[in-house]
Design an enzyme around this catalytic site. Structure first.
Site, short mmCIF file in Angstrom:
data_model
loop_
_atom_site.label_atom_id
_atom_site.label_comp_id
_atom_site.label_asym_id
_atom_site.label_seq_id
_atom_site.Cartn_x
_atom_site.Cartn_y
_atom_site.Cartn_z
N GLU A 31 38.97 36.31 40.33
CA GLU A 31 37.91 36.17 39.33
C GLU A 31 37.73 37.45 38.51
OE1 GLU A 31 37.23 33.33 38.80
OE2 GLU A 31 37.79 32.42 40.70
N GLY A 32 38.82 38.14 38.26
CA GLY A 32 38.79 39.39 37.51
C GLY A 32 38.75 40.56 38.46
#
Length: 598
Positions: free
Chosen positions: A441-442
């Site tokens: 998620e980053g």
């Protein structure tokens, strides 16, 4: 074998006493949540976590998922039944709108229970976690027909959801993606391409899987401006909205991973699969970010959740394990050795983890409350302030809590000594599972860049200035209270360091972007320390007020808050000075090292 006890008392203290959630009775969902109902939900969520999900955690780690020759995937023993009980209890739709089968309760409560369930079994809870992200994206960007078709099934858990971004050649730089969408002429598209690292991409726990897939429509602009988002169900739907047949979607393989073995992380192949545009053409990133921001808060929660489970096991072990004598003299003279809980270094580990966990829980729940305000309040100004808070805090929460979650899982493992390195004690799984939260998620370096490069300057710096004022006003309000001085002085020093770092970036990063890049990671953690310190300020103030009012049988619980908050201010907050020093050193030396020297 690891154990877990849901921290219900801690959660209730934050929601009921620190956040005073009943002030928000005018917001949808809060009026239907009197304290007895809140307590009942927390207790029931705790039972599900402790009795159903946690016993499956070890099984999932040992067995993992199995891909069969036909491309289907089997989840570990017990996962289907655990997921069934989760869905039957209505947990998937706890905060979803009632019109689609949800209960419409606050996201605040969903977040609180979500911690328990992720602590108990992170891998299993990723299946409904991705589904809830899909629900959020379809709610925000879907047509009425798409909402009616997909949301009821997703909310009841009969169908699950995924998000498909990453491709073999592109991760963060989504402008490079190659998955293509070709119009069919009837409003649908043929989706072709390959996606990797797709959590819950294929499994045996639901009747259908709704994939949200980023792709580029033929002829669309290059880069991120030409990306669209599509709903691509595993099984095509008939005219009544029921699964009718395969849809050119298949699992090519399951990734062999360091941790979260119970979750099927898949390579997904799309071979002219039928898909439907979600949101505007070429507006895919905006639509996907609805899901990603929801997911980033969920990943921040995972960092806290694993650290809490690891802490509990380490604390139990430290109370039982006999080894050596206390430096100040034997504490259990009738036994051959003292329990290791008497040793300062063991206490340093345990107190550090617990102090971060309690403040992290408060920061997550405060942010979940802001999410409810942003999405449900009728007060436009309140919604704007809440949206500012969410935008600012999402990268901080994701980056700081997952970094600390892994670090603290390792610290908890260290308490066990050699026994922490042995699989049967379960500490290795916490370390392995926690590691992914820093990456997906980053990656956390990207979160730091997002904070420094986008969020600080957004809307003229409105969000960060509001945060500075909120913390500064708290310190000023209690400046003359000697009982609060040990907390407010340290918090004010941290705030001063954060403001100095922000000013340095304003003066040195615009003309020299490498300064922003070099400073971003330290800035994110500096910001996190101040935010966590502010949470401790609120918890200590609440605890002091309740002690002054008689404590109502809770004196020991409240006095522990004062001690742990002081520990945080003495041991953790001074790190703001080190972060500031590194930020102000700039990027020159770092960037001067030749690439071939690495």
């Amino acid at each position: 074998m690891s154990t877990y006890r849901a921290p219900v008392r801690e959660t209730a203290f934050i929601i009921r006493d620190v956040l005073n959630y009943q002030r928000f009775g005018n917001i949808a969902g809060y009026g239907e949540l009197p304290p007895d109902v809140l307590d009942a939900i927390l207790e029931e969520g705790a039972r599900l976590a402790e009795n159903i999900m946690q016993p499956l955690n070890r099984t999932g780690d040992m067995e993992g998922c199995t891909r069969h020759e036909d491309g289907t995937v089997s989840t570990p023993k017990g996962f289907k039944d655990g997921y069934r009980q989760y869905c039957q209890g209505g947990w998937m739709g706890l905060s979803a709108p009632a019109e689609y089968g949800g209960q419409g309760l606050p996201y605040l409560v969903h977040t609180a229970v979500g911690e328990y369930l992720s602590s108990a079994n992170m891998a299993l809870m990723m299946y409904p976690g991705l589904t809830q992200g899909a629900i959020a994206a379809i709610l925000a960007h879907g047509s009425d027909e798409q909402k009616q078709t997909y949301l009821p099934k997703l909310v009841e858990g009969t169908w699950t959801g995924t998000m498909n971004l990453t491709e073999p050649h592109c991760g963060t730089d989504l402008g490079l993606l190659r998955t293509k969408a070709v119009p069919n002429g009837d409003g649908s598209y043929k989706i072709s391409g390959q996606k990797i690292f797709i959590s819950a991409g294929e499994h045996d726990m639901a009747e259908n899987i709704v994939h949200l897939v980023l792709a580029r429509i033929e002829g669309a602009p290059e880069g991120t401006k030409g990306i669209s988002l599509f709903i691509v169900p595993k099984l095509q739907l008939d005219q009544t909205g029921n699964p009718a047949g395969l849809n050119g979607v298949s699992c090519g393989s399951i990734e062999e991973k360091m941790g979260i073995h119970g979750n099927a992380t898949c390579v997904m192949n799309y071979d002219e699969a039928q898909g439907y545009l979600l949101g505007a053409e070429n507006g895919g990133l905006k639509a996907m970010f609805t899901m990603m921001n929801e997911a980033r808060l969920g990943v921040a929660l995972q960092g806290l959740a694993v650290a809490e489970a690891a802490y509990q096991n380490a604390a139990d072990y430290a109370r039982d394990r006999l080894q050596g004598r206390s430096l100040s003299g034997a504490k259990v003279p009738d036994r051959q050795a003292d329990p290791i809980i008497v040793h300062p270094d063991i206490r340093r580990n345990l107190a550090t983890i617990r102090a971060f966990n309690e403040a992290g829980r408060a920061l997550l729940l405060w942010t979940a409350l802001q999410s409810d305000i942003a999405h449900r309040s009728e007060d436009e100004k309140a919604r704007q302030m809440a949206e500012d808070h969410l935008a600012l805090m999402t990268p901080v929460l994701k980056g700081v809590l997952t970094d600390k979650g892994f670090e603290h899982a390792v610290m908890a493992q260290q308490v066990f000594g050699g026994h922490g390195y042995i699989e049967e004690n379960g500490m290795s799984q916490f370390v392995r599972d926690a590691r992914i939260a820093m990456i997906y998620e980053g990656a956390n370096g990207i979160q730091a860049l997002d904070l420094v490069g986008r969020k600080l300057a957004q809307d003229g710096g409105r969000a960060v200035q509001t945060f500075f004022k909120t913390v500064g006003d708290f310190c000023e309000e209690h400046r003359s209270d000697e009982r609060m001085a040990p907390y407010t002085k340290a918090l004010k020093k941290g705030l001063n360091d954060l403001q100095a770092a922000t000013l340095w970036l304003m003066q040195n990063a615009v003309q020299k972007p490498d300064n922003a890049g070099a400073a971003s990671y330290d800035y994110m953690h500096l910001f996190g320390l101040v935010a966590l310190g502010f949470m401790w300020g609120g918890m200590v103030k609440t605890a002091r007020d309740q002690l002054a009012a008689g404590a109502d049988g809770d004196a020991s619980f409240l006095e522990q808050k004062l001690l742990l908050g002081r520990f945080f201010m003495e041991r953790a907050m001074p790190e703001t000075s080190a972060h500031l020093a590194r930020i102000c050193s700039g990027a020159d030396t770092m960037m001067a090292i030749p690439a071939e020297a690495f």
